[in-house]
Design a protein around this motif. Structure first.
Motif, PDB file in Angstrom:
ATOM      1  N   ALA A  39       1.065  -1.504   0.571  1.00 32.19           N
ATOM      2  CA  ALA A  39      -0.346   0.231   0.065  1.00 32.19           C
ATOM      3  C   ALA A  39       1.114   1.539  -0.267  1.00 32.19           C
ATOM      4  N   TYR A  40       0.768   2.433  -1.007  1.00 34.50           N
ATOM      5  CA  TYR A  40       1.369   3.575  -0.883  1.00 34.50           C
ATOM      6  C   TYR A  40       0.285   4.013  -0.451  1.00 34.50           C
ATOM      7  N   GLU A  41       1.447   5.883  -0.123  1.00 32.08           N
ATOM      8  CA  GLU A  41       0.311   6.996   0.733  1.00 32.08           C
ATOM      9  C   GLU A  41      -0.546   7.834  -0.401  1.00 32.08           C
ATOM     10  N   THR A  42      -1.342   8.398  -0.628  1.00 32.34           N
ATOM     11  CA  THR A  42      -1.376   8.831  -2.123  1.00 32.34           C
ATOM     12  C   THR A  42      -1.004  10.523  -2.418  1.00 32.34           C
ATOM     13  N   TYR A  43      -0.133  10.595  -3.633  1.00 30.50           N
ATOM     14  CA  TYR A  43       0.676  11.539  -3.693  1.00 30.50           C
ATOM     15  C   TYR A  43       2.025  11.271  -3.142  1.00 30.50           C
ATOM     16  N   SER A  44       1.986  10.115  -2.597  1.00 26.14           N
ATOM     17  CA  SER A  44       3.972   9.644  -2.277  1.00 26.14           C
ATOM     18  C   SER A  44       4.757   9.446  -2.584  1.00 26.14           C
TER      19      SER A  44
END
Length: 182
Positions: A39-44
């Protein structure tokens, strides 16, 4: 003797198939990243282990055009508007023109400011939210100019290119020309 071999073989196969089963820990996953993705954070920023060049792997190829998108013929500049007024014509064939659909779209998106008759007296103008909305009969209108203004907007009017497809913008253009002629 044959039946003893069959019984031993059956017991052996059943022991082998059930011995790997564990209720606390499910069976092996051959492609675990398909089941449990990272999972990646949005805009990271994405770690460089995912893409060699950092973020460059996420950018579209240079010069690519999104599927279904057709670039406009004239740019969003005053010069582009003047060229569109003179040169741009409706690509719709007579069979594709639909004044009822154009009226429906005009009523939804335009009549709030421009009025149902194109006289510049829509509800927002009557409530003095916007002033100076022109009457179509007082203006020199062309197909290309109307389409360009619907696409990019002009003065207080915003762009409607996100709400209306190119085909729908041409339908509204035809309906505006009909209102001007009435």
């Amino acid at each position: 003797m044959n039946t003893i071999y069959k019984i031993v073989a059956l017991v052996g196969v059943s022991v082998l198939t059930t011995s790997c089963f564990n209720k606390e820990r499910p069976n092996y996953q051959f492609m675990p990243n398909m089941y449990e993705s990272v999972a990646y954070e949005t805009y990271s920023e994405v770690p460089t282990t995912v893409f060699e060049n950092g973020k460059e792997g996420q950018l579209p190829a240079e010069g690519s055009i999104p599927r279904g998108y057709e670039p406009e013929a004239y740019p969003d500049t005053p010069e582009g508007l003047e060229l569109a007024k003179v040169n741009q014509k409706s690509p719709l064939a007579e069979s594709d023109k639909n004044l009822e659909k154009g009226k429906e779209l005009y009523t939804i998106y335009c009549s709030v400011c421009h009025g149902a008759k194109g006289d510049g007296k829509g509800n927002l103008v009557k409530k003095e939210k916007f002033l100076g909305v022109p009457d179509y009969k007082d203006r020199e209108l062309t197909e290309g100019g109307i389409y360009h203004v619907i696409t990019y907007g002009l003065n207080s009017m915003g762009s409607h290119s996100n709400q209306l497809s190119q085909h729908e913008r041409w339908l509204v253009t035809d309906y505006v020309l009909k209102l001007k002629s009435e």
